[in-house]
Design a protein around this motif. Structure first.
Motif, PDB file in Angstrom:
ATOM      1  N   VAL A  87     -11.694  -6.736   7.457  1.00 16.14           N
ATOM      2  CA  VAL A  87     -12.947  -7.469   7.264  1.00 16.14           C
ATOM      3  C   VAL A  87     -14.140  -6.639   7.719  1.00 16.14           C
ATOM      4  O   VAL A  87     -15.203  -6.637   7.069  1.00 16.14           O
ATOM      5  N   THR A  88     -14.000  -5.906   8.823  1.00 19.42           N
ATOM      6  CA  THR A  88     -15.098  -5.053   9.285  1.00 19.42           C
ATOM      7  C   THR A  88     -15.383  -3.955   8.273  1.00 19.42           C
ATOM      8  O   THR A  88     -16.549  -3.651   7.974  1.00 19.42           O
ATOM      9  N   PHE A  89     -14.334  -3.363   7.725  1.00 15.24           N
ATOM     10  CA  PHE A  89     -14.501  -2.332   6.699  1.00 15.24           C
ATOM     11  C   PHE A  89     -15.271  -2.868   5.502  1.00 15.24           C
ATOM     12  O   PHE A  89     -16.242  -2.257   5.033  1.00 15.24           O
ATOM     13  N   LEU A  90     -14.886  -4.027   4.999  1.00 23.39           N
ATOM     14  CA  LEU A  90     -15.509  -4.556   3.784  1.00 23.39           C
ATOM     15  C   LEU A  90     -16.943  -5.032   4.026  1.00 23.39           C
ATOM     16  O   LEU A  90     -17.752  -5.041   3.087  1.00 23.39           O
ATOM     17  N   LEU A  91     -17.266  -5.428   5.246  1.00 20.69           N
ATOM     18  CA  LEU A  91     -18.637  -5.841   5.543  1.00 20.69           C
ATOM     19  C   LEU A  91     -19.553  -4.657   5.820  1.00 20.69           C
ATOM     20  O   LEU A  91     -20.778  -4.777   5.713  1.00 20.69           O
ATOM     21  N   SER A  92     -18.981  -3.523   6.171  1.00 14.28           N
ATOM     22  CA  SER A  92     -19.776  -2.381   6.621  1.00 14.28           C
ATOM     23  C   SER A  92     -20.134  -1.438   5.478  1.00 14.28           C
ATOM     24  O   SER A  92     -19.632  -1.550   4.358  1.00 14.28           O
ATOM     25  N   ASP A  93     -20.996  -0.463   5.804  1.00 11.27           N
ATOM     26  CA  ASP A  93     -21.384   0.547   4.821  1.00 11.27           C
ATOM     27  C   ASP A  93     -20.243   1.499   4.482  1.00 11.27           C
ATOM     28  O   ASP A  93     -20.335   2.255   3.517  1.00 11.27           O
ATOM     29  N   ALA A  94     -19.173   1.470   5.270  1.00 12.19           N
ATOM     30  CA  ALA A  94     -18.020   2.322   4.962  1.00 12.19           C
ATOM     31  C   ALA A  94     -17.403   1.963   3.614  1.00 12.19           C
ATOM     32  O   ALA A  94     -16.726   2.791   2.999  1.00 12.19           O
ATOM     33  N   SER A  95     -17.657   0.743   3.148  1.00 10.56           N
ATOM     34  CA  SER A  95     -17.101   0.301   1.860  1.00 10.56           C
ATOM     35  C   SER A  95     -18.196   0.120   0.816  1.00 10.56           C
ATOM     36  O   SER A  95     -18.089  -0.735  -0.066  1.00 10.56           O
ATOM     37  N   SER A  96     -19.247   0.918   0.899  1.00  7.28           N
ATOM     38  CA  SER A  96     -20.427   0.713   0.050  1.00  7.28           C
ATOM     39  C   SER A  96     -20.141   0.825  -1.451  1.00  7.28           C
ATOM     40  O   SER A  96     -20.915   0.319  -2.265  1.00  7.28           O
ATOM     41  N   TYR A  97     -19.036   1.464  -1.832  1.00  3.67           N
ATOM     42  CA  TYR A  97     -18.698   1.579  -3.264  1.00  3.67           C
ATOM     43  C   TYR A  97     -17.479   0.726  -3.602  1.00  3.67           C
ATOM     44  O   TYR A  97     -16.825   0.929  -4.610  1.00  3.67           O
ATOM     45  N   VAL A  98     -17.203  -0.259  -2.752  1.00  6.14           N
ATOM     46  CA  VAL A  98     -16.061  -1.160  -2.964  1.00  6.14           C
ATOM     47  C   VAL A  98     -16.594  -2.557  -3.255  1.00  6.14           C
ATOM     48  O   VAL A  98     -17.235  -3.168  -2.404  1.00  6.14           O
ATOM     49  N   THR A  99     -16.362  -3.049  -4.438  1.00  6.12           N
ATOM     50  CA  THR A  99     -16.725  -4.421  -4.768  1.00  6.12           C
ATOM     51  C   THR A  99     -15.759  -4.956  -5.820  1.00  6.12           C
ATOM     52  O   THR A  99     -15.268  -4.198  -6.665  1.00  6.12           O
ATOM     53  N   GLY A 100     -15.453  -6.238  -5.724  1.00  9.62           N
ATOM     54  CA  GLY A 100     -14.498  -6.848  -6.638  1.00  9.62           C
ATOM     55  C   GLY A 100     -13.052  -6.573  -6.287  1.00  9.62           C
ATOM     56  O   GLY A 100     -12.145  -6.905  -7.054  1.00  9.62           O
ATOM     57  N   ALA A 101     -12.811  -6.002  -5.113  1.00  5.50           N
ATOM     58  CA  ALA A 101     -11.445  -5.644  -4.722  1.00  5.50           C
ATOM     59  C   ALA A 101     -10.739  -6.813  -4.048  1.00  5.50           C
ATOM     60  O   ALA A 101     -11.375  -7.716  -3.502  1.00  5.50           O
ATOM     61  N   ASP A 102      -9.427  -6.771  -4.096  1.00  4.86           N
ATOM     62  CA  ASP A 102      -8.587  -7.729  -3.369  1.00  4.86           C
ATOM     63  C   ASP A 102      -7.652  -6.915  -2.492  1.00  4.86           C
ATOM     64  O   ASP A 102      -6.762  -6.222  -2.992  1.00  4.86           O
ATOM     65  N   ILE A 103      -7.874  -6.975  -1.180  1.00  5.34           N
ATOM     66  CA  ILE A 103      -7.029  -6.241  -0.240  1.00  5.34           C
ATOM     67  C   ILE A 103      -5.967  -7.190   0.291  1.00  5.34           C
ATOM     68  O   ILE A 103      -6.273  -8.182   0.952  1.00  5.34           O
ATOM     69  N   ARG A 104      -4.722  -6.898  -0.001  1.00  4.80           N
ATOM     70  CA  ARG A 104      -3.621  -7.744   0.446  1.00  4.80           C
ATOM     71  C   ARG A 104      -3.087  -7.234   1.782  1.00  4.80           C
ATOM     72  O   ARG A 104      -2.644  -6.098   1.882  1.00  4.80           O
ATOM     73  N   VAL A 105      -3.154  -8.094   2.774  1.00  6.16           N
ATOM     74  CA  VAL A 105      -2.695  -7.759   4.121  1.00  6.16           C
ATOM     75  C   VAL A 105      -1.446  -8.608   4.351  1.00  6.16           C
ATOM     76  O   VAL A 105      -1.489  -9.667   4.962  1.00  6.16           O
ATOM     77  N   ASP A 106      -0.318  -8.146   3.822  1.00  6.14           N
ATOM     78  CA  ASP A 106       0.868  -9.010   3.742  1.00  6.14           C
ATOM     79  C   ASP A 106       2.165  -8.319   4.105  1.00  6.14           C
ATOM     80  O   ASP A 106       3.257  -8.846   3.811  1.00  6.14           O
ATOM     81  N   GLY A 107       2.086  -7.148   4.723  1.00  6.38           N
ATOM     82  CA  GLY A 107       3.321  -6.451   5.120  1.00  6.38           C
ATOM     83  C   GLY A 107       4.173  -6.013   3.945  1.00  6.38           C
ATOM     84  O   GLY A 107       5.354  -5.705   4.119  1.00  6.38           O
ATOM     85  N   GLY A 108       3.578  -5.958   2.764  1.00  4.65           N
ATOM     86  CA  GLY A 108       4.320  -5.521   1.576  1.00  4.65           C
ATOM     87  C   GLY A 108       4.956  -6.648   0.783  1.00  4.65           C
ATOM     88  O   GLY A 108       5.659  -6.393  -0.204  1.00  4.65           O
ATOM     89  N   TYR A 109       4.673  -7.903   1.156  1.00  2.00           N
ATOM     90  CA  TYR A 109       5.334  -9.048   0.516  1.00  2.00           C
ATOM     91  C   TYR A 109       5.154  -9.062  -0.994  1.00  2.00           C
ATOM     92  O   TYR A 109       6.092  -9.311  -1.749  1.00  2.00           O
ATOM     93  N   THR A 110       3.913  -8.820  -1.445  1.00  2.00           N
ATOM     94  CA  THR A 110       3.629  -8.926  -2.873  1.00  2.00           C
ATOM     95  C   THR A 110       4.006  -7.667  -3.666  1.00  2.00           C
ATOM     96  O   THR A 110       3.850  -7.646  -4.887  1.00  2.00           O
ATOM     97  N   VAL A 111       4.489  -6.654  -2.977  1.00  2.00           N
ATOM     98  CA  VAL A 111       4.860  -5.420  -3.668  1.00  2.00           C
ATOM     99  C   VAL A 111       6.249  -5.557  -4.289  1.00  2.00           C
ATOM    100  O   VAL A 111       6.547  -4.981  -5.342  1.00  2.00           O
ATOM    101  N   VAL A 112       7.115  -6.323  -3.634  1.00  2.23           N
ATOM    102  CA  VAL A 112       8.506  -6.420  -4.105  1.00  2.23           C
ATOM    103  C   VAL A 112       8.729  -7.730  -4.842  1.00  2.23           C
ATOM    104  O   VAL A 112       7.919  -8.645  -4.800  1.00  2.23           O
TER     105      VAL A 112
END
Length: 291
Positions: A266-291
């Motif tokens: 959340v800090t990354f997406l709110l900060s200028d570090a992600s200034s070219y990131v928009t419309g993304a969905d970051i899944r924080v799920d331990g890999g659940y949705t990968v398999v």
């Protein structure tokens, strides 16, 4: 496959090497001088993310249906910040606000109150939401409408209200919608079809608004947590150990997440570090949705 460009024969290798970009003069991960609003911020994931953003330098407005709990957490957050940063020269401003996120008048009044106390809003995190387990054929329609009112309508109304403010200020902003891996997969064994659909809606709201508001330099992204071991979840699973085993057995990392693991995203997406990131969905799920 994408291949690196090959320099023309008449260009030397040294002259073709790209000049390194200039290092930013400020920490791009900082949220200094930002005002962040977090809905559902008095407990659970929202509270932990609030802790993360004030430690990154932001002032914070906690929005919750339970004002008394939100007010108590403002004092706890500031006390925790002082304890962990005894030499800090600036103490974050943390305020509490009540809102029924599913009610347009309540949302409008809440945003106006935040602006009166903070003077501006730079960022929004929509963490207000809930889930229920009902077989689809037995799910009362009034409860479905309440769930959608909080999860979907609440996200939309707070986002559009904050966007109007940012556009009036002609100011850039960043929003993070809290979705769920349930917006991409179907959870088992518990039945929760309306919740899953609501979180799919949240994810697509983020993508659609990111495109619509890109011209105004308002970024909108989504974080989709997997199974997180909050106090409420832990209580439920202690009573249903078989359910916990069913969940964990499907997570490649072999464990549930903890709320603190959302602080970084959340800090990354709110900060200028992600200034070219928009419309993304970051899944924080331990890999659940990968398999």
């Amino acid at each position: 496959m994408v291949h690196a460009a090959t320099p023309p024969e008449d260009v030397t290798r040294d002259s073709y090497i790209q000049t390194p970009v200039e290092t930013p003069r400020h920490d791009p991960f900082t949220l200094n001088n930002r005002v962040v609003v977090i809905t559902g911020g008095a407990r659970g994931l929202g509270l932990v993310m609030g802790q993360g953003v004030i430690h990154a330098g932001a002032d914070l407005a906690i929005v919750d249906l339970n004002y008394e709990e939100a007010e108590a957490q403002t004092h706890q957050l500031v006390a925790g910040f002082k304890k962990q940063n005894p030499s800090a020269t600036r103490i974050p401003k943390v305020t509490a606000h009540r809102a029924d996120v599913s009610d347009p008048a309540s949302v409008e009044a809440c945003i106006a109150e935040i602006l009166s106390q903070h003077g501006k809003i730079d960022s929004l995190v929509t963490s207000a939401g809930f889930t229920e387990n009902f077989d689809a054929v037995d799910y009362p329609i009034d409860r479905i409408r309440k769930l959608w009112g909080v999860n979907v309508d609440g996200t939309y109304m707070f986002a559009t209200g904050v966007a109007k403010h940012l556009m009036e200020r002609n100011s850039a902003g960043s929003m993070v919608f809290i979705g769920s891996m349930s917006g991409s997969i179907v959870n088992v064994p518990q039945p929760q079809t309306p919740y899953n659909a609501s979180k799919a809606a949240v994810r697509h709201l983020a993508a659609s608004l990111a495109v619509e508001w890109a011209h105004a330099n308002i970024r909108v992204n989504c974080i989709s947590p997997g199974y997180m071991l909050t106090a409420l979840t832990e209580k439920i699973l202690n009573e249903k150990p078989d359910l916990k085993q069913a969940w964990v057995s499907r997570i490649p990392q072999g464990r549930m997440g903890v709320p603190q693991e959302l602080m970084g995203p959340v800090t990354f997406l709110l900060s200028d570090a992600s200034s070219y990131v928009t419309g993304a969905d970051i899944r924080v799920d331990g890999g659940y949705t990968v398999v």
